[in-house]
Enzyme design. Sequence first.
Site, PDB file in Angstrom:
ATOM      1  N   ASP A 158      10.702   4.056   5.931  1.00 54.39           N
ATOM      2  CA  ASP A 158      10.501   2.720   6.483  1.00 54.39           C
ATOM      3  C   ASP A 158      11.490   2.520   7.630  1.00 54.39           C
ATOM      4  OD1 ASP A 158       8.961   0.064   5.205  1.00 54.39           O
ATOM      5  OD2 ASP A 158      10.582  -0.418   6.586  1.00 54.39           O
ATOM      6  N   CYS A 190      -5.818  -9.232   2.379  1.00 56.69           N
ATOM      7  CA  CYS A 190      -6.974  -8.352   2.608  1.00 56.69           C
ATOM      8  C   CYS A 190      -8.245  -9.103   2.980  1.00 56.69           C
ATOM      9  CB  CYS A 190      -7.220  -7.487   1.371  1.00 56.69           C
ATOM     10  SG  CYS A 190      -5.910  -6.299   1.047  1.00 56.69           S
ATOM     11  N   LYS A 228      -2.919 -15.515  -5.846  1.00 59.48           N
ATOM     12  CA  LYS A 228      -3.561 -15.246  -7.124  1.00 59.48           C
ATOM     13  C   LYS A 228      -2.478 -14.875  -8.119  1.00 59.48           C
ATOM     14  CE  LYS A 228      -4.573 -10.289  -6.934  1.00 59.48           C
ATOM     15  NZ  LYS A 228      -5.636  -9.282  -7.121  1.00 59.48           N
ATOM     16  N   PHE A 243     -16.035 -11.418  -9.716  1.00 58.57           N
ATOM     17  CA  PHE A 243     -15.934 -12.196  -8.481  1.00 58.57           C
ATOM     18  C   PHE A 243     -16.987 -13.299  -8.411  1.00 58.57           C
ATOM     19  CE2 PHE A 243     -13.397  -8.559  -7.626  1.00 58.57           C
ATOM     20  CZ  PHE A 243     -12.406  -8.990  -6.758  1.00 58.57           C
ATOM     21  N   LEU A 244     -17.300 -13.868  -9.564  1.00 57.98           N
ATOM     22  CA  LEU A 244     -18.208 -15.020  -9.620  1.00 57.98           C
ATOM     23  C   LEU A 244     -17.501 -16.225 -10.240  1.00 57.98           C
ATOM     24  CD1 LEU A 244     -21.639 -13.457 -10.689  1.00 57.98           C
ATOM     25  CD2 LEU A 244     -20.920 -14.233  -8.418  1.00 57.98           C
ATOM     26  N   ARG A 249       0.492 -14.832   1.325  1.00 56.89           N
ATOM     27  CA  ARG A 249      -0.230 -14.716   2.595  1.00 56.89           C
ATOM     28  C   ARG A 249      -1.643 -15.282   2.471  1.00 56.89           C
ATOM     29  NH1 ARG A 249       0.929  -8.447   3.772  1.00 56.89           N
ATOM     30  NH2 ARG A 249       0.839  -8.460   1.479  1.00 56.89           N
ATOM     31  N   VAL A 299       0.827  -1.207   0.000  1.00 54.48           N
ATOM     32  CA  VAL A 299       0.000   0.000   0.000  1.00 54.48           C
ATOM     33  C   VAL A 299       0.860   1.255   0.000  1.00 54.48           C
ATOM     34  CG1 VAL A 299      -1.719   1.316   1.299  1.00 54.48           C
ATOM     35  CG2 VAL A 299      -1.957  -1.163   1.073  1.00 54.48           C
ATOM     36  N   LYS A 355      -8.313 -11.321   6.302  1.00 50.83           N
ATOM     37  CA  LYS A 355      -8.079 -10.496   7.491  1.00 50.83           C
ATOM     38  C   LYS A 355      -9.205  -9.494   7.708  1.00 50.83           C
ATOM     39  CE  LYS A 355      -4.884  -7.325   7.077  1.00 50.83           C
ATOM     40  NZ  LYS A 355      -5.579  -6.023   7.236  1.00 50.83           N
ATOM     41  N   GLU A 413      -3.803  -6.478  -5.572  1.00 44.18           N
ATOM     42  CA  GLU A 413      -2.457  -6.923  -5.923  1.00 44.18           C
ATOM     43  C   GLU A 413      -2.474  -7.499  -7.333  1.00 44.18           C
ATOM     44  OE1 GLU A 413      -0.285  -9.219  -3.005  1.00 44.18           O
ATOM     45  OE2 GLU A 413      -1.558  -8.422  -1.414  1.00 44.18           O
TER      46      GLU A 413
END
Length: 436
Positions: free
Chosen positions: A36, A265, A326, A254-255, A333, A17, A268, A159
Site C-alpha cells: 500500500d 459497489c 448495511k 435481494f427482495l 459510503r 478487496v 458506483k 461487505e
Amino acid sequence: MTPLAPERVVIVGTGYVGLVTGACLASIGNDVTCTDVDPKRVSALTRGSVPFYEPGLDDVIGRAVKAGRLAFAHASEPALESATVVFIAVGTPQAADGTADLSFVEAASADVAKRAPRGVVVVTRSTVPPGTGDRLAQRAREQGRADIEFVSAPEFLAEGTAVKDFLEPSRLVFGGSPEATRRVAALFSGIPESAPRILTDRRTAELSKYAANTFLAARVSLINEFANLADALGADVATVSRVVGLDPRVGPLFLRPGIGYGGSCFPKDVKAVLAVARAQGVDMRVAQAADRTNAEQWRAVLRKSLRLLDDAPRGKKVAVLGIAFKPGTDDTRMAPGTALMGALLDEGATVVAHDPKATLDAALAQRGAQQAKTALEAIHGADLVVLVTEWPEYRALPWHDARAAMRAPRLVDGRNHLDLPALRSLGFTAEGVGKP
C-alpha cells in the site's frame, strides 16, 4: 499437464478487496505480500491492526502471518521486483460524469510494468469498465513490456460476509489468455471444486461484474417500487416479496424493501455501466430506472418520518438507528441514511444516531448531528425513532424501556426489520415500508 511452479503473489492496495483477497489467498497456501502507498496503514497491518471492520478477517490475517504466508510492505519496497503474479486492487472512484476513475489502476499497472520481472501476470481485481485490460496491455507494450499478461478476475465479495464469500464462492471468473488464466486459477486451487470456474476473455469477465451488481441493484429498486405501491394501496409488501421469491425462476434474495441500497459497489457500478453504455450508444433503460428509484427511495422514509412528527420537526429529537449502509460493516459510503439525516437537519430536527460499528459522517457532525454510545442513549427523550440499518442488536433492544425513555413513542422502520405489531402493543405508533 505440467505442474505450475509456486507463484510469488503481490497485492497492490489494502482496501476491502485487496486485503480480503491477499489474506484469503495466503490462507489457502499462497505466498502473498500486500502493499500500500499509505505507510501508516502498512504499519498498522504489520502490528496486526485491521483498518476496517470485516467479520473474521483479523483471524484470517493473524493465522496467515503466523504461518509465514502473508506479509505487508510499502509500495516503494522491492516486493514487485520478484513478483510473478500481481493483483491490482485499488479504488476506482466515481467521477463527476458517472464514469469510473481509473487513474489509480493505471498508475499501479505502469508501476508493475516498470519494476516487475519478465513473465509477470497482472490481475485486475478492481472493478473496471470492459476494455480496461486491453488498454492496460497496450500501455504496457508502449513501455516495452509486451511480455506482461493481463487477466481480469473480478471479485464477488459482499461487505460483512467477504471472507466467507471468498472461501466459499458461488463462482470464480478469470478472463485472459488460456495460459495466464490457468496460472491465476491455480492460485485458487484451495477453493472447493464445487465453485464453478469460468474461463473467458477479458472484456466478458469485466462486464460480468457490472452485470451481476446491476441485476441485484435492479431487484432492490423494483421491490422498493412495489413497497411504495403497497403503501398507497394498504397492501403488505412482505407477503408480496414472499410470493414472488417462492417462484424458483426468481428466488428470495435481494427482495427486501427498505430505504434503498448504498455502499461502495451498487451505486458506483450502476452509474459506471450506464456511462459505458452511453459511450457505446446503448440505451440501458432498466439500469437507468434502478438508479433513479434508488436515488429517491430514502425520501419515502423521510415522508413517513415527517408525517409522524406532524410535519413540524423543528426542535424535535429524532433517534436514527444505524449509520453503516448495511449490517456487518462499518462502511458508510453512499449510505442512504446519510441523506435522510441531512434532510432531517435541514428541517430543523435534532438528530442523534447510533451504530454498533460505524462512525457518523464528519459533514453531518459539523452540522450538529450527534452520535450516541448506545441505542438507548440515542432514543432517550426522542420524539421519533427511525431505523435505517438492520443490525440484529436493534431487534434485541428492550423496546419497553425504549418506549418509556421517549418523549413520544413513534417509530419508522426503514428496513422492515422490527416486529411492528409487538411494538404497537407496547404503545408505539410504528410504520414500516410497504406495510399496512
